[in-house]
Design an enzyme around this catalytic site. Structure first.
Site, PDB file in Angstrom:
ATOM      1  CE1 TYR A 142      -3.171  -2.851   0.063  1.00  0.00           C
ATOM      2  CE2 TYR A 142      -3.861  -2.196   2.245  1.00  0.00           C
ATOM      3  CZ  TYR A 142      -3.999  -3.009   1.144  1.00  0.00           C
ATOM      4  OH  TYR A 142      -4.969  -3.983   1.132  1.00  0.00           O
ATOM      5  CE  LYS A 191       1.086 -17.669  -2.355  1.00  0.00           C
ATOM      6  NZ  LYS A 191       0.367 -18.929  -2.222  1.00  0.00           N
ATOM      7  CG  ASP A 223      -2.217 -20.086  -0.241  1.00  0.00           C
ATOM      8  OD1 ASP A 223      -1.425 -19.861   0.703  1.00  0.00           O
ATOM      9  OD2 ASP A 223      -1.901 -20.824  -1.193  1.00  0.00           O
ATOM     10  CG  ASP A 247      -7.217  -4.136   3.961  1.00  0.00           C
ATOM     11  OD1 ASP A 247      -8.221  -4.036   4.672  1.00  0.00           O
ATOM     12  OD2 ASP A 247      -7.052  -3.474   2.909  1.00  0.00           O
ATOM     13  CG  ASP A 251     -12.607  -6.236   6.267  1.00  0.00           C
ATOM     14  OD1 ASP A 251     -12.245  -5.686   7.333  1.00  0.00           O
ATOM     15  OD2 ASP A 251     -13.087  -5.605   5.307  1.00  0.00           O
TER      16      ASP A 251
END
Ligand code: NAD
Length: 357
Positions: A142, A191, A223, A247, A251
């Site tokens: 980001y 990852k 994943d 992020d 959620d």
């Protein structure tokens, strides 16, 4: 002990729910012999109305000289048509940057009394779950280098995931410290089978873990983590991860609890000072009606006691009171659903929590 708390009530239901949390902190002060001094500052739409900008300097200065900050929520339809840089929500990024907050702590707890609100099958959540997601907040893709360029197939756009050892070390430390106050288990999510930045992440996380022999630190690919959250959420205690993975996963985890009015959060930096706020917004549809669920903000205040002030017994007392309220079947309108239960107002729910502290 004495603490100075900056109050950013904001807009919509913000003032109502912050007032609830203040009365809970005052009760804790009485019971445990602490003094909390509260100073309100403007933020969001109410600041635009009063002084023409969403984050006045006085607010920033007030937050920086406080011991910690409690925020309600900002925004609402009245300010929706303003340009982006003077919208209420801009103040949130501004205050997080000014306070140099690089960590976001987001608990996702399924209360046994609210199990029916969880979208997962009952046998998967029979024992409830209590997850703390520790998300890196100021680095990664980001904030990395980005742009457009001409590539082999024409115009292309790119964003870059980049993490320094320093950034990883400080967030890993927060995760281990957080785990020491909970179940002493950290799952680091990355990852590393594909990304170089994840391989550095993994290496540094384990270096930091050496300083915390009581904490078990294991790795999980992102994943798999997305799958494990819905397959067996009970296995997570603290999960630490990068900005983008955090992020998305926070959620996902919060949805598993099924109730936006219950979820607290904390943003932390190098110092003990933090910014504590519910994860929901200003709920303009119910603002001023004494209907909002104050529990997310009350639990945010409990997080402030635990993480900024090291007042563990006091934080436990608030969380226990919330448990007892829910166990006794008391609900605000957002938690009632289709049942025949008569919902409590914001002030009635606050009183019910106060009674049980
Ligand atoms: P929202 O979270 O305000 O509301 C979504 C739904 O949940 C609404 O139906 C609302 O009534 C309900 N709800 C939220 N909190 C509740 C509570 N404590 N008790 C009972 N019900 C509750 O999200 P939205 O409607 O998308 O956004 C409204 C405004 O809030 C917008 O201006 C948005 O930009 C702003 N917002 C602010 C923050 C923040 O201040 N951190 C976060 C998200 C949204």
């Amino acid at each position: 002990m004495e603490f100075n708390i900056a109050l950013l009530k904001g807009d919509g239901i913000g003032p109502e729910i912050v007032d609830s949390a203040v009365s809970v902190l005052e009760k804790i002060g009485e019971k445990f012999g602490h003094k909390f001094n509260f100073t309100p500052y403007l933020i969001g739409g109410c600041a635009i109305d009063a002084v023409g900008k969403p984050l006045p300097e006085e607010t920033v200065e007030g937050c920086l000289k406080s011991d910690s900050v409690l925020l309600g929520a900002v925004g609402g339809p009245k300010w929706d048509s303003l340009p982006g840089d003077i919208r209420p929500e801009k103040a949130l990024l501004g205050i997080r940057a000014a306070m140099e907050l690089f960590t976001n702590l987001r608990p996702a707890k399924l209360y046994s009394a609210l199990k029916e609100a969880c979208p997962l099958r009952e046998d998967l959540v029979s024992k409830g779950f209590d997850i703390m997601i520790v998300r890196e907040l100021t680095g990664g893709i980001y904030f990395g280098e980005r742009g457009y360029r001409q590539g082999k197939y024409g115009l292309e756009a790119y964003d870059t995931e980049c993490y320094s050892e320093t950034e990883i070390r400080r967030i890993a430390k927060v995760a281990c410290e957080t785990a020491m106050k909970r179940g002493k288990k950290v799952i680091s999510i990355d990852k590393a089978n594909v990304l170089e930045s994840s391989r550095l992440w993994r290496k540094v996380v384990h270096e930091v873990a050496e300083d915390y022999p009581e904490v078990t630190v294991t790795d999980m690919l992102v994943d798999n983590a997305a799958m494990q959250l819905v397959r067996n959420p009970q296995q997570f205690d603290v999960a630490v991860t990068s900005n983008m993975f955090g992020d998305i996963l926070s959620d996902e985890a919060s949805q598993l609890t099924g109730s936006i009015g219950m979820l607290a959060s904390a943003s932390l930096g190098e110092t003990k000072r933090g910014l504590y706020e519910p994860i929901h917004g200003s709920a303009p549809d119910i603002a001023g009606q004494n209907k909002a669920n104050p529990i997310a903000t009350i639990l945010s205040a409990a997080m402030m006691l635990r993480y900024s002030f090291d007042l563990t017994a006091e934080a436990d007392a608030i969380e226990k009171a919330v448990d007892l309220v829910l166990d006794s079947g008391l609900r605000t309108a957002d938690l009632v659903g289709d049942s025949d239960t008569k919902p409590l107002s914001t002030t009635e729910m606050t009183a019910a929590v106060l009674e049980r502290i």
